[in-house]
Design an enzyme around this catalytic site. Sequence first.
Site, PDB file in Angstrom:
ATOM      1  N   HIS A  44      18.596 -35.760  25.271  1.00  0.00           N
ATOM      2  CA  HIS A  44      17.802 -35.226  24.156  1.00  0.00           C
ATOM      3  C   HIS A  44      18.676 -34.861  22.957  1.00  0.00           C
ATOM      4  O   HIS A  44      18.163 -34.356  21.965  1.00  0.00           O
ATOM      5  CB  HIS A  44      17.011 -33.992  24.604  1.00  0.00           C
ATOM      6  N   LYS A  76      14.833 -42.199  23.611  1.00  0.00           N
ATOM      7  CA  LYS A  76      14.459 -41.064  22.764  1.00  0.00           C
ATOM      8  C   LYS A  76      14.863 -41.382  21.319  1.00  0.00           C
ATOM      9  O   LYS A  76      14.143 -42.116  20.647  1.00  0.00           O
ATOM     10  CB  LYS A  76      15.080 -39.790  23.328  1.00  0.00           C
ATOM     11  N   SER A 121      14.955 -30.248  28.377  1.00  0.00           N
ATOM     12  CA  SER A 121      13.724 -30.901  27.926  1.00  0.00           C
ATOM     13  C   SER A 121      12.500 -29.998  27.993  1.00  0.00           C
ATOM     14  O   SER A 121      11.504 -30.274  27.341  1.00  0.00           O
ATOM     15  CB  SER A 121      13.472 -32.142  28.770  1.00  0.00           C
TER      16      SER A 121
END
Lengths: 94, 410
Positions: free
Chosen positions: B213, B244, B185
Site C-alpha cells: 500500500h 494498487k 490495509s
Amino acid sequence: MKAEGLLMIAEQQILERLLFQIRRLAPPGTEVRPDIALVDELGLDSMKVMDLLMELEDEFDISIPLNVLTDVRTPAQLAQAVFTLMEHADGAVR
Amino acid sequence: MALFDKFSKLAQERAALGQSGLNPFGTRIDEILSPTVGRIGDRQVILAGTNNYLGLTFDPGCIQAGQQALAQEGTGTTGSRMANGSYGSHIALEAELAEFMQRRSVIVYSTGYLANLGVIGTLAGPSDIVLLDADCHASIYDACRLGGAQVIRFRHNDAADLERRLLRLGERARECLIVVEGIYSMLGDRAPLREIAEVKRRLGGYLLVDEAHSVGVLGANGRGLAEELGVEADVDIVLGTFSKSLGAIGGFAASQHGDMELLRYASRPYIFTASPSPASIASVRAALRVMQARPELRQRLWANAQRLYQGLAGLGYRTGPEPSPVIAVLLGSAQEGMAFWQSLIDLGVYVNLVLPPATPGGQALVRCSVSAAHSGEQIERIIQAFARLRDRLPPAAAVTDHRVHTGGLA
C-alpha cells in the site's frame, strides 16, 4: 515421585492462569471448563485465540509459536502445550 | 457432506446478514466508467473503495502499452516463470523495478499474495522463526503456514513489544525473519519502521517490509515507507504489488541479498503457477514510468487523503490514527456496518465494508481508499454522503476522540 508432583502442580497453575484469561474473553455467563472447545463451543474467533497466546507469552515469559494451535482445541490442551514449551525453554519448569 | 460441515457457522452468519437482501461481499460493479466512477445496478457511484491510488487504471499510455502487448504477445503466457512463461517483457520489468527500487534483485510474481507466499513461505521453513506484526495481512500468515515456519506475533506497531519477543529468543533472534507492512490495509496506519529497524540492527534478524500500500504512495521517489524514513539499508526484502498504485495485477520481491535469485528455483508459488499476462506486464512497465515522471500524482493523492480524513474526522467519525490514502471509519456492529455501507451506495458512494474478525477492535468498519484521480468535487461529495449519515450512527460509534488507537487486535 516428588518431582512429578511438582510438575503436575506447575501444569495445574498454568491451566488456572489460562482459564482466568479465557474467562475475560468468553461471553458473560459462560462456564469455561478445561475441556471446552475454544472456537466451536466458546465461539472465540481466530484473532482472539492468537491474542490469547500473546498474553500467555508475556505472562509466562516464553515464546509460544502460533503453530501450537494446530493441535489445541481446549484450555487443557493449551495448558499442556505451554507446559511442554516451558520445560523445553530452559530445561526446568519455573 | 462432512467436508462442508465446517462452514455451517459461516452459512448461518451469511444468512443472518443476507436477510436484509444485501450482499456487500458479492457486489457486482456493472460498469467501470473511469478510475473513480462506476455503475452498480442503475446507480452511478463514486469509487472510493479501490486501491487505485494514482488512478492509473485508465492512463492512456498504460492502456496503449497493454493493448500493444496483447496484439504482439497474445492473451496469456500459458506457463510458469520457470518454463515458458518468462518473456523478455517480464525480465525487462524486473530490471526496471530493480533500478527503481535500488535493489540488486527483483523477482516478479503473478499476484502480490503469491509474492508473499513465494518469498516468506520459501525462506522460512519449519526450523525458522517469523516475528510478525499482529495486524499483518492474511497473505503473510498464509505464507508462514505454507513454509511451516514458527510464527510469533508482536503487538501492532509496537517496537518495544517486538524487542521483548526478540530478547526471549536469545541467540535465535539473529536468524529470525521480522515482517511488517509499510501502510496497514485496515486502518491506514504506518509501521514505526525507524524504531523497528533500530531493534533489528541491535538484536539481529532479517527485516521484510510489505510495501503493497506504500509503493507509489510514500517516499520522495515513491519507493515506500522505508524510503520516506531513510531506513532502506535496514530492510532486507521489500515486497510490492502491481494491483494498487500500478493499476494492474502481479507482485514482486526486491532485495540486495546475493542469494535472492535462488528463490526462482525453490519458490513454489513462482514455479507452479502461470506468469502474469503480457498485457499486465506491459501496463505495469508503463505505469512505473508514469509514477516516476509524474510525482504530482502522489501530491494530489495526499491532498485528497488529507481533505477526506479531515472531513470525516471533522464530522465526528472514528477514523484510523493518521491521515492516509486508506481511511477507515469505525462503525459498531456488523448489522450497523451493513446498513451504513448500503446507505452510502444509495447516496452514490462505494466503499469497502469489513467485518470482524478481519477488523482491529472487533468492530465493523468501512474503508475508503483515496485516489489521485478523485476530483476535489468528488471528495466533497463523499464527505457530504458521510455527513448525511452522521445522525444514523449509534452513540457508541461517535465519540469526541475520533481516532482509534490500536494495540493489537484486542
